[in-house]
Design a protein around this motif. Structure first.
Motif, mmCIF file in Angstrom:
data_model
loop_
_atom_site.group_PDB
_atom_site.id
_atom_site.type_symbol
_atom_site.label_atom_id
_atom_site.label_comp_id
_atom_site.label_asym_id
_atom_site.label_seq_id
_atom_site.Cartn_x
_atom_site.Cartn_y
_atom_site.Cartn_z
ATOM 1 N N THR A 25 17.567 -9.779 -3.768
ATOM 2 C CA THR A 25 16.842 -10.633 -4.701
ATOM 3 C C THR A 25 17.537 -11.981 -4.809
ATOM 4 N N PHE A 40 12.221 -8.406 -5.081
ATOM 5 C CA PHE A 40 12.548 -6.995 -5.146
ATOM 6 C C PHE A 40 12.530 -6.456 -6.571
ATOM 7 N N ASN A 57 5.307 -5.925 -6.218
ATOM 8 C CA ASN A 57 6.342 -6.630 -6.959
ATOM 9 C C ASN A 57 5.992 -8.101 -7.105
#
Length: 265
Positions: free
Chosen positions: A140, A166, A200
């Motif tokens: 991330t 993520f 996501n």
């Protein structure tokens, strides 16, 4: 409480260079060795230099202070490579409040995951080296206020930014303070973010509202729909399958796009 004055010099020890610290007449070597091939020149002092020339800057050898918020850096020029290629790294506040910086030679950032306030307050910088975000395919990223107060930034190039994050948190890649950002830079940025494909959160792209016309009135055509980045080229509005840049980034790539009203005052 007054901090003690420290002086720093580079000294050769067994064909390598070590950083020598002298505080109140007491000398000691600090940090790891730097190979002789990396030896260069620091003008103006190790922790608050004016220029850094021909030095391979790696994690433990950043010759300027980080996370200091009380006064701006004197640093004007980094004619060196900032090299984080061989390790996962954190660029938090790397050049925070470096209001005088005008030139950076190269940044190797393929394994840097955290760009929080990396260039915050770099008010004079007009060109940044290419930023490689390839680690975004496994970690991330954090882009909190990365380009805040970069009012004169015109040219920046990126590559390898994964459009999916993520986690569930919204991650903004915000260029709204970059009042003079070129159309070429904008095209490069949106061309080098992959399409959003999972549940996501995606990244949210933010530009200054003076760039909205470019997104609405500029047309492009996707060159390869099999490529995750949906590479495009700019075309005329009458071209077959042409679409606006706004439709390209929002509809085709699924990346939210926002515009902010910001000025340098």
């Amino acid at each position: 409480m007054r901090m003690k004055e420290a002086n720093y010099t580079m000294e050769k020890v067994n064909d390598e260079y070590k950083l020598k610290e002298v505080v109140d007449g007491v000398a000691q070597f600090v940090g790891d060795s730097i190979s002789s091939i990396a030896q260069g020149e620091i003008i103006g002092g190790w922790f608050n230099p004016i220029e850094i020339n021909n030095i391979n800057i790696v994690g433990s050898h950043i010759p300027f202070r980080k996370d200091v918020y009380d006064c701006p850096m004197r640093l004007k020029k980094i004619d060196s490579i900032i090299n984080y290629y061989d390790e996962e790294a954190d660029f938090t506040s790397l050049l925070y409040n470096a209001t005088n910086i005008e030139y950076i030679k190269e940044i190797r950032s393929s394994k840097v995951y955290n760009f929080t306030k990396s260039f915050y307050g770099c008010e004079k910088i007009e060109n940044l080296p290419e930023l490689n975000f390839s680690i975004s395919w496994s970690k991330t990223m954090n882009f909190t206020e990365t380009f805040k107060k970069c009012y004169k930034l015109k040219e920046v190039r990126i590559k390898n930014l994964k459009g999916d994050t993520f986690g569930k948190e919204i991650i903004k890649l915000d260029f709204s303070d970059c009042l003079e950002l070129s159309n070429e830079s904008i095209n490069n940025i949106i061309n080098n973010i992959s399409k959003h494909t999972v549940d996501n959160s995606s990244y949210v792209l933010v530009f200054n509202n003076n760039k909205e016309n470019h997104f609405v009135n500029t047309y492009c055509k996707i060159l390869n729909r099999e490529d995750d980045y949906l590479p495009m080229e700019e075309v005329s509005g009458s071209t077959d399958l042409a679409m606006t840049l706004k439709d390209y980034i929002i509809t085709e790539k699924g990346i939210p796009l926002l515009f902010n009203e910001v000025n340098s005052q």
